[in-house]
Each structure stands twice: as C-alpha cells, then as structure tokens.
Design an enzyme around this catalytic site. Structure first.
Site, PDB file in Angstrom:
ATOM      1  N   HIS A 163       0.902  -1.160  -0.208  1.00  9.56           N
ATOM      2  CA  HIS A 163      -0.056  -0.048   0.238  1.00  9.56           C
ATOM      3  C   HIS A 163       0.684   1.287   0.025  1.00  9.56           C
ATOM      4  O   HIS A 163       1.988   1.381   0.533  1.00  9.56           O
ATOM      5  CB  HIS A 163      -0.940  -0.009   1.335  1.00  9.56           C
ATOM      6  CG  HIS A 163      -1.882   0.784   1.206  1.00  9.56           C
ATOM      7  ND1 HIS A 163      -1.836   2.406   1.637  1.00  9.56           N
ATOM      8  CD2 HIS A 163      -3.227   0.939   1.186  1.00  9.56           C
ATOM      9  CE1 HIS A 163      -2.973   2.906   1.683  1.00  9.56           C
ATOM     10  NE2 HIS A 163      -3.916   2.236   1.392  1.00  9.56           N
ATOM     11  N   ASP A 202       2.869  -4.488   8.179  1.00 11.15           N
ATOM     12  CA  ASP A 202       1.778  -3.765   8.027  1.00 11.15           C
ATOM     13  C   ASP A 202       0.534  -4.894   7.874  1.00 11.15           C
ATOM     14  O   ASP A 202       0.441  -5.697   6.995  1.00 11.15           O
ATOM     15  CB  ASP A 202       1.592  -2.965   6.822  1.00 11.15           C
ATOM     16  CG  ASP A 202       0.474  -2.547   6.285  1.00 11.15           C
ATOM     17  OD1 ASP A 202      -0.454  -2.399   6.825  1.00 11.15           O
ATOM     18  OD2 ASP A 202       0.278  -2.101   4.849  1.00 11.15           O
ATOM     19  N   GLN A 229      -4.996  -5.483   7.016  1.00  7.29           N
ATOM     20  CA  GLN A 229      -5.801  -6.410   6.463  1.00  7.29           C
ATOM     21  C   GLN A 229      -5.893  -7.689   7.356  1.00  7.29           C
ATOM     22  O   GLN A 229      -6.759  -8.604   7.211  1.00  7.29           O
ATOM     23  CB  GLN A 229      -5.882  -6.810   4.850  1.00  7.29           C
ATOM     24  CG  GLN A 229      -5.579  -5.750   4.009  1.00  7.29           C
ATOM     25  CD  GLN A 229      -7.031  -5.118   4.100  1.00  7.29           C
ATOM     26  OE1 GLN A 229      -7.924  -5.603   4.026  1.00  7.29           O
ATOM     27  NE2 GLN A 229      -6.967  -3.751   3.438  1.00  7.29           N
ATOM     28  N   LYS A 242     -10.873  -1.517  10.163  1.00  7.98           N
ATOM     29  CA  LYS A 242     -11.142  -2.866   9.293  1.00  7.98           C
ATOM     30  C   LYS A 242     -11.267  -3.931  10.025  1.00  7.98           C
ATOM     31  O   LYS A 242     -11.365  -5.039   9.464  1.00  7.98           O
ATOM     32  CB  LYS A 242      -9.798  -2.828   8.717  1.00  7.98           C
ATOM     33  CG  LYS A 242      -9.450  -1.591   7.752  1.00  7.98           C
ATOM     34  CD  LYS A 242      -8.539  -1.761   6.768  1.00  7.98           C
ATOM     35  CE  LYS A 242      -8.143  -0.566   5.643  1.00  7.98           C
ATOM     36  NZ  LYS A 242      -7.285  -0.763   4.836  1.00  7.98           N
ATOM     37  N   CYS A 271      -4.693   2.190  -3.907  1.00 11.29           N
ATOM     38  CA  CYS A 271      -3.473   2.971  -3.160  1.00 11.29           C
ATOM     39  C   CYS A 271      -2.261   1.872  -3.215  1.00 11.29           C
ATOM     40  O   CYS A 271      -1.593   1.559  -2.580  1.00 11.29           O
ATOM     41  CB  CYS A 271      -3.787   2.877  -1.745  1.00 11.29           C
ATOM     42  SG  CYS A 271      -5.056   3.970  -1.498  1.00 11.29           S
TER      43      CYS A 271
END
Length: 412
Positions: free
Chosen positions: A124, A201, A204, A227, A368
C-alpha cells in the site's frame, strides 16, 4: 460453517445492511477499505459521550478517572488480542498509516548513508512513501522485492537483497489488492539473522488471522480499528519494548513529557512517550467493543467462513467470459477474502459505477497500490472483499450483475 440462520443473526446486528441503494438492497463488498459497524460498537459510541466524556490521564475527577480506566483496559485488551508481552508495547495512533510514519520518523537517527531498507512491490502507498522519504533524507537505498505473475513474492529477491546493510524490512501481512497472505514468519527470521528490524503492515489481518506477535518475533506490527468493525481514526503500533525505548519521540507536546523546563525536557515512559496530545478517547474505548464482537464470533470462525465465500466467488467469477482475476486463485490456504479483477477492456470505474447503481459497493481504481497496477500493466482494478455478514446469495447476485454490466457497456 455458519448456517444461514446464524449469518442472518449476525447481519441483524448491522443496521446499515438494511439500507437501500437506488432502490436495491445494499450489498457491501468493500470490507478491505473499511468494515461496517455492529450495534455493539454503535451503542458504545453513544455510551461514551453519555456517561464518561472527559480527558484522560490528567484529571483527578470521577469522569476522567473512569475514561482513563476504560482506555487502559482497551490497551490491555489489544495486548491480549495480539499476544504482546506488555501493554506498554501498544501505542495508540490515528491508524495504520500513522503507525508506519511513526516508526519511519522515529528510526531516522539510526539510518545513515548507504544503509538499505527493503519493501515489496505489492505494498500500500502508506508502506512505500514513508520509506522513500526516509531514504531520500538519509541517503539510504530502497530495495523492492518483486512478485511472480501469481502475486506471490519473489523470495529469491529478498534473499539476494538482505545483508548487513539492511536496517529495516517493511512488508504487508496480507496484500490489500490480491488478498495473498505473505510468509512473514520466514521473512522475519531471515531478516533477524542479519540484524535487521521488521515492520509488518497488518491492516488487512486482525479480522482475518489469529495474531501472535511474540510467536512471530516481529519488531513492529501495525493495524487500524476500522477494518475490524471498529471506528475510523484509531489504530495501534505494537513495538518490542526494548526497541521502542531506544527510539526518539515522533511528536511533542502534552502527555508525552515527564518534566519540562526552558532548559531541558524529559519524556514519559512507554507508551505515553509516543502519544502526544489528547488521544481519540472515544475511538479507543469503542474499539474495545469491536474486539469483543470479533472474539464472540471467533477469528477462526470468521476466517473459515470468509474462505468459503472466497472459494465460491472465485468459482462464480471464473465462469464469466472476459473476466481477468489477478493473483493466485488456486491456493486458497494463502489467500484472504479479497479478489481483484477487470472485465474485458472495460474501464474499472464504468464497471464499478453500474454495480453501484445495482446496489453493490465495490472498490475501483489503483487501490493505493500504483506500483502493483504498473506490474500488471493496468490503470486500475475492481476489488471485492468479504466480511462475516456477506452471503453466498450476494455472490450470486454479484455474478448476475457483472453479466448485466457487461451487456450494458458493450452495447455502448
């Protein structure tokens, strides 16, 4: 596997799913961007402002003390959720993006000319730009792991790049475009052999995977509340205590100080050293209710159900003539509930606009992840992403709607 009755019971907890979009029932398939909020979370917002609205950590009065206890209870709850060792290793931020920026900024003084930072081409933008800026500022070198056509990382690239010059490796746990789950444990282990730090990261991941930062032995792990059925504007950075203690503060002001004079300022202990100013108190407290919601259903149950939705959706979409699915769609053990595709040579915005008129919320554009779009030689994609409230009937309707969209656009 949940029964239809059980899924309907879960769906009933999400008021927005009763909304009509251009007279059609809402089918929300943009969960990788943000998830909808259950009543438990919505009511927690009202409860905060109705019963405890106050600034925290600074007041002796009852409301301040109550709000402070709730905030610190959520910090402890997150610690347990990701299996961190200490609650002081949990730093509250605005979200995943700020968490990455915090690390990139705070690690600045440890990076010198000629040092190297490794990321991948599926990141991202939030996990690309901060490292670009840091490399430019310090004269460091940014190295990019490429991918195979199926979207899996070229691990040989990583093995070729990693060296004593590598200071940090920053990789997504799950691709927000392809839904591929990266082999982060192996990456972390290899990076540590060369003395490099690793940031993952996890934007998700928290409502898709069971997380254990100690078992992963990761140095930094970041994600957001929104999320995983929580509010926007709040996220967290996990960092190993011994590393966070060495880093310089990211922002300065109230809360993060111990003593201030015009001659010298000393900083607070963790976690407050990195939490300057009044935090998103409401967001933190409400996030606790979102974590409760996830735990009540069970991460493993959510993961299993979404996997079945994914498999069914791939089967349905693959049968549509002219559709192009991106990334690996065979090895479902390495995939989360995300599918990105294009339809013939039709523009993704046109497809997404018609699906919207039919009541289906999808994400369109470069997602993104412009370097990844360049890899696949497209300007954008259409992404669907599932959550616990999606159904097999919705996937059937999606397939029918894509066929209808194709007919409409190809007649023009």
């Amino acid at each position: 596997m949940f029964s239809e009755k059980e899924i309907q019971k879960i769906r009933n907890q999400f008021p927005i799913l009763k909304e009509k979009i251009y007279s059609n029932p809402l089918i929300y398939m943009d969960n990788a961007a943000t998830t909808q909020k259950p009543l438990k979370v919505i009511q927690a917002t009202q409860n905060y402002y109705s019963t405890m609205n106050s600034n925290i950590h600074r007041g002796l009065h009852y409301l301040s003390h109550k709000a402070t206890l709730y905030v610190e209870n959520v910090r402890e709850k997150i610690k347990n959720f990701i299996h961190a060792k200490y609650s002081s290793e949990i730093i509250f931020t605005k979200g995943t993006t700020e968490s990455i920026n915090l690390v990139a900024s705070s690690i600045d003084s440890f990076i010198k000319k000629g040092d190297e930072i490794i990321i991948s081409c599926i990141e991202h933008h939030s996990n690309i730009v901060p490292w670009q800026v840091l490399c430019k500022k310090r004269g460091a070198i940014l190295k990019i792991i490429s991918i195979h056509e199926n979207g899996f990382l070229k691990l040989k690239d990583f093995e070729l790049f990693i060296s004593e010059k590598t200071k940090i490796v920053s990789i997504c746990h799950i691709s927000n475009v392809l839904g591929i789950i990266n082999p982060i444990k192996n990456i972390i282990k290899k990076a540590h052999e060369y003395g490099a730090l690793v940031l993952i990261d996890g934007a998700q991941a928290p409502s898709n995977l069971n997380l254990d930062v100690q078992e992963l032995n990761v140095d930094f792990y970041v994600f957001s509340a929104h999320k995983m059925y929580g509010p926007t504007g709040i996220g967290m950075l996990y960092g190993k205590k011994k590393i966070l203690e060495k880093l310089y503060p990211y922002q300065f002001g109230g809360e993060m100080i111990k003593n201030v004079s015009f001659d010298k300022t000393t900083y607070s202990d963790l976690p407050f050293k990195f939490e300057a100013g009044t935090p998103n108190i409401e967001g933190i407290i409400v996030w606790g209710s979102a974590i409760d919601f996830v735990k009540e259903i069970g991460i493993s149950n959510i993961q299993s159900y979404k996997k079945k939705l994914l498999i069914y959706a791939v089967k349905c979409l693959s049968s549509i003539d002219g559709i192009q699915l991106y990334g690996d769609n065979i090895d479902f053990s390495k995939k989360s509930g995300i599918i990105s595709f294009n339809l013939y040579k039709l523009h993704c915005f046109d497809v997404g606009s018609i699906l919207d008129r039919l009541g289906i919320a999808v994400r369109t554009g470069h997602l993104c992840a412009q370097p990844l779009m360049n890899f696949f030689k497209v300007s954008g994609m259409i992404r669907i992403s599932f959550s616990i409230y999606n159904t097999f009937k919705e996937i059937d309707y999606l397939s029918e709607s894509i066929l209808k969209t194709k007919k409409i656009l190809l007649k023009q």
